[in-house]
Design a protein around this motif. Structure first.
Motif, PDB file in Angstrom:
ATOM      1  N   SER A 125       0.832  -1.217   0.000  1.00 44.29           N
ATOM      2  CA  SER A 125       0.000   0.000   0.000  1.00 44.29           C
ATOM      3  C   SER A 125       0.860   1.257   0.000  1.00 44.29           C
ATOM      4  N   LEU A 126       0.293   2.310  -0.567  1.00 51.96           N
ATOM      5  CA  LEU A 126       0.961   3.617  -0.581  1.00 51.96           C
ATOM      6  C   LEU A 126       1.132   4.117   0.851  1.00 51.96           C
ATOM      7  N   GLY A 127       0.072   3.970   1.657  1.00 52.13           N
ATOM      8  CA  GLY A 127       0.092   4.506   3.021  1.00 52.13           C
ATOM      9  C   GLY A 127       1.220   3.936   3.852  1.00 52.13           C
ATOM     10  N   VAL A 128       1.399   2.609   3.819  1.00 49.78           N
ATOM     11  CA  VAL A 128       2.445   1.996   4.649  1.00 49.78           C
ATOM     12  C   VAL A 128       3.835   2.386   4.153  1.00 49.78           C
ATOM     13  N   ASN A 129       4.007   2.478   2.851  1.00 50.62           N
ATOM     14  CA  ASN A 129       5.343   2.826   2.342  1.00 50.62           C
ATOM     15  C   ASN A 129       5.685   4.286   2.648  1.00 50.62           C
ATOM     16  N   LEU A 130       4.671   5.145   2.657  1.00 42.25           N
ATOM     17  CA  LEU A 130       4.889   6.527   3.095  1.00 42.25           C
ATOM     18  C   LEU A 130       5.190   6.534   4.602  1.00 42.25           C
ATOM     19  N   LEU A 131       4.430   5.736   5.348  1.00 41.40           N
ATOM     20  CA  LEU A 131       4.648   5.640   6.800  1.00 41.40           C
ATOM     21  C   LEU A 131       6.092   5.238   7.114  1.00 41.40           C
ATOM     22  N   ALA A 132       6.636   4.298   6.325  1.00 39.77           N
ATOM     23  CA  ALA A 132       8.019   3.847   6.560  1.00 39.77           C
ATOM     24  C   ALA A 132       8.996   5.027   6.454  1.00 39.77           C
ATOM     25  N   GLY A 133       8.754   5.911   5.481  1.00 38.59           N
ATOM     26  CA  GLY A 133       9.612   7.097   5.327  1.00 38.59           C
ATOM     27  C   GLY A 133       9.485   8.019   6.533  1.00 38.59           C
ATOM     28  N   LEU A 134       8.253   8.161   7.041  1.00 39.20           N
ATOM     29  CA  LEU A 134       8.028   9.040   8.199  1.00 39.20           C
ATOM     30  C   LEU A 134       8.682   8.446   9.454  1.00 39.20           C
ATOM     31  N   VAL A 135       8.604   7.122   9.571  1.00 36.60           N
ATOM     32  CA  VAL A 135       9.205   6.435  10.728  1.00 36.60           C
ATOM     33  C   VAL A 135      10.730   6.610  10.704  1.00 36.60           C
ATOM     34  N   PRO A 162       6.478 -11.455  13.630  1.00 39.97           N
ATOM     35  CA  PRO A 162       5.700 -10.270  13.368  1.00 39.97           C
ATOM     36  C   PRO A 162       5.346 -10.176  11.885  1.00 39.97           C
ATOM     37  N   SER A 163       4.362  -9.374  11.557  1.00 38.01           N
ATOM     38  CA  SER A 163       3.947  -9.233  10.159  1.00 38.01           C
ATOM     39  C   SER A 163       5.085  -8.670   9.315  1.00 38.01           C
ATOM     40  N   GLY A 164       4.988  -8.891   8.012  1.00 37.35           N
ATOM     41  CA  GLY A 164       5.995  -8.332   7.091  1.00 37.35           C
ATOM     42  C   GLY A 164       6.043  -6.817   7.199  1.00 37.35           C
ATOM     43  N   THR A 165       4.882  -6.216   7.401  1.00 34.21           N
ATOM     44  CA  THR A 165       4.820  -4.748   7.531  1.00 34.21           C
ATOM     45  C   THR A 165       5.510  -4.285   8.807  1.00 34.21           C
ATOM     46  N   ALA A 166       5.274  -5.006   9.913  1.00 29.09           N
ATOM     47  CA  ALA A 166       5.910  -4.623  11.177  1.00 29.09           C
ATOM     48  C   ALA A 166       7.431  -4.658  11.008  1.00 29.09           C
ATOM     49  N   LEU A 167       7.925  -5.682  10.318  1.00 30.00           N
ATOM     50  CA  LEU A 167       9.380  -5.796  10.112  1.00 30.00           C
ATOM     51  C   LEU A 167       9.887  -4.680   9.196  1.00 30.00           C
ATOM     52  N   LEU A 168       9.087  -4.356   8.169  1.00 33.32           N
ATOM     53  CA  LEU A 168       9.457  -3.259   7.253  1.00 33.32           C
ATOM     54  C   LEU A 168       9.550  -1.936   8.035  1.00 33.32           C
ATOM     55  N   LEU A 169       8.590  -1.720   8.930  1.00 40.31           N
ATOM     56  CA  LEU A 169       8.593  -0.481   9.731  1.00 40.31           C
ATOM     57  C   LEU A 169       9.741  -0.503  10.743  1.00 40.31           C
ATOM     58  N   GLY A 170      10.011  -1.689  11.299  1.00 40.72           N
ATOM     59  CA  GLY A 170      11.145  -1.832  12.224  1.00 40.72           C
ATOM     60  C   GLY A 170      12.462  -1.535  11.513  1.00 40.72           C
ATOM     61  N   LEU A 237      -6.673  -3.059  -1.603  1.00 39.33           N
ATOM     62  CA  LEU A 237      -5.584  -2.078  -1.547  1.00 39.33           C
ATOM     63  C   LEU A 237      -4.236  -2.725  -1.899  1.00 39.33           C
ATOM     64  N   PHE A 238      -3.963  -3.873  -1.289  1.00 42.08           N
ATOM     65  CA  PHE A 238      -2.690  -4.570  -1.536  1.00 42.08           C
ATOM     66  C   PHE A 238      -2.653  -5.127  -2.962  1.00 42.08           C
ATOM     67  N   ALA A 239      -3.811  -5.624  -3.415  1.00 40.03           N
ATOM     68  CA  ALA A 239      -3.871  -6.222  -4.753  1.00 40.03           C
ATOM     69  C   ALA A 239      -3.627  -5.159  -5.823  1.00 40.03           C
ATOM     70  N   ARG A 240      -4.257  -3.991  -5.658  1.00 40.61           N
ATOM     71  CA  ARG A 240      -4.051  -2.914  -6.643  1.00 40.61           C
ATOM     72  C   ARG A 240      -2.594  -2.450  -6.619  1.00 40.61           C
ATOM     73  N   ALA A 260       8.874   0.891  -2.452  1.00 44.43           N
ATOM     74  CA  ALA A 260       9.338   2.288  -2.333  1.00 44.43           C
ATOM     75  C   ALA A 260       9.892   2.751  -3.690  1.00 44.43           C
ATOM     76  N   ASN A 261      10.553   1.851  -4.435  1.00 46.07           N
ATOM     77  CA  ASN A 261      11.024   2.202  -5.789  1.00 46.07           C
ATOM     78  C   ASN A 261       9.829   2.481  -6.696  1.00 46.07           C
ATOM     79  N   VAL A 262       8.827   1.604  -6.623  1.00 44.69           N
ATOM     80  CA  VAL A 262       7.643   1.738  -7.496  1.00 44.69           C
ATOM     81  C   VAL A 262       6.944   3.067  -7.236  1.00 44.69           C
ATOM     82  N   LEU A 263       6.831   3.434  -5.962  1.00 50.90           N
ATOM     83  CA  LEU A 263       6.053   4.615  -5.585  1.00 50.90           C
ATOM     84  C   LEU A 263       6.888   5.893  -5.561  1.00 50.90           C
ATOM     85  N   GLY A 264       8.188   5.761  -5.885  1.00 56.12           N
ATOM     86  CA  GLY A 264       9.059   6.950  -5.888  1.00 56.12           C
ATOM     87  C   GLY A 264       9.316   7.483  -4.485  1.00 56.12           C
TER      88      GLY A 264
END
Ligand code: NDP
Ligand SMILES: O=C(O)C1=N[C@H](C(=O)O)C[C@H](O)C1
Length: 268
Positions: A125-135, A162-170, A237-240, A260-264
């Motif tokens: 999702s766009l939201g989580v990948n943006l969140l990673a930048g903010l984190v 933990p979820s893949g997202t939790a690890l990405l944010l970590g 959301l994830f599928a799109r 993050a590459n895909v979304l710039g």
């Protein structure tokens, strides 16, 4: 773009079939199920609830990959590693949403990326990948006076933690702090754990009901707390995001890419 969905009968597999059918410039050319699955032989569109698409679910990926430009894969780590080898052989795009991948799996995916274009992310999702930048930014700004804890909740059927997202944010928090997540993460606490070590990154996992995916990164300081959160409300959301990743990868060179590459967002 001619796309194949593997794990076609899964929660995400059915969402992916629908997303491909609804996206201009994409065509579903294959749907792969596990050997022995009751979905084999069914029309993929009927399985996904979109109406017939003229593509039957099969358990033989090789001839299907040979006719495709890309594969969308939200399955299991073992399946993903074997699909990556086939995607490399066919020189196509391999979008990997599967989580629970271990270091040895990543090594195999990186090897496959010498020939395939792999786009891998614990969250599309766009939201989580943006969140990673903010984190990353918050972790760099706040420093070790602020304790970092990553909290996630998912549905009762989720098999990895933990979820893949939790690890990405970590990972994003660790990058911000310029530390190694592997060396500083605390994945569980039980019993007399002693006081928290400064600089550790903690993870807490909740499972229950039908929760699609909720993540918070908490920065807990002396007398104040900052919380950055994301709530996914719909798996579509994830599928799109995965279809977008495949389209992005179409004209790229073989290599290992992230959402993050895909979304710039890679320089955020
Ligand atoms: N990156 C992201 O944005 C997201 C990632 N995910 C991840 O995607 C993965 C799948 O999630 P979800 O759809 O909920 O799980 P499901 O269990 O519903 O789906 C997985 C599917 O993969 C199939 N499968 C497993 N092995 C093979 C194989 N060798 N060949 C063909 N099919 C196979 C399973 O078949 P069977 O049922 O027969 O075992 C099942 O249908 C998980 O790792 C999850 O964490 C989920 C959402 C978003
Ligand atoms: O299994 C799921 O459902 C999800 N898995 C991904 C993860 O492990 O972070 C992404 C999303 O949160 C849903």
């Amino acid at each position: 773009m001619r796309l194949v969905v593997v794990g076609a009968a899964g929660r995400m597999g059915r969402m992916l079939i629908k997303a491909v059918a609804e996206t201009g410039g994409c065509r579903l050319v294959g749907a792969i199920g596990r050997e022995g699955s009751t979905a084999l032989g069914q029309d993929a569109g009927v399985l996904a609830g979109t109406g017939p698409l003229g593509v039957s679910v099969t358990d033989d990926p090789l001839p299907v990959f040979a006719q495709a430009d890309g594969v969308l894969d939200f399955t299991s780590p073992a399946a993903t590693v074997s699909f990556a080898a086939l995607a490399a052989q066919a020189r196509i795009v391999h979008v990997v949403g599967t989580t629970g991948l271990q270091e040895a799996d990543f090594t195999k995916l990186e090897a496959a990326a010498r020939h395939a274009r792999i786009v891998q992310s614990g969250n599309m999702s766009l939201g989580v990948n943006l969140l990673a930048g903010l984190v990353r930014k918050a972790a760099a700004t706040l420093g070790e006076d602020f304790d970092i804890e990553v909290l996630e909740m998912h549905h009762r059927m989720k098999v990895d933690a933990p979820s893949g997202t939790a690890l990405l944010l970590g990972e994003a928090a660790a990058e911000g702090r310029k530390i190694s997540l592997k060396e500083r993460s605390v994945r569980s606490r039980d019993g007399h754990t002693g006081a928290r070590h400064p600089g550790d990154i903690g993870f807490a996992t909740l499972r229950g009901g039908t929760v699609v995916g909720e993540h918070s990164v908490i920065f807990a300081g002396a007398g104040e707390r900052l919380e950055l959160s994301h709530r996914a409300e719909d798996r579509g959301l994830f599928a799109r995001g995965a279809v977008k990743a495949a389209l992005w990868g179409f004209d790229k060179k073989p290599g290992y890419y992230t959402m993050a590459n895909v979304l710039g967002l890679d320089r955020l």
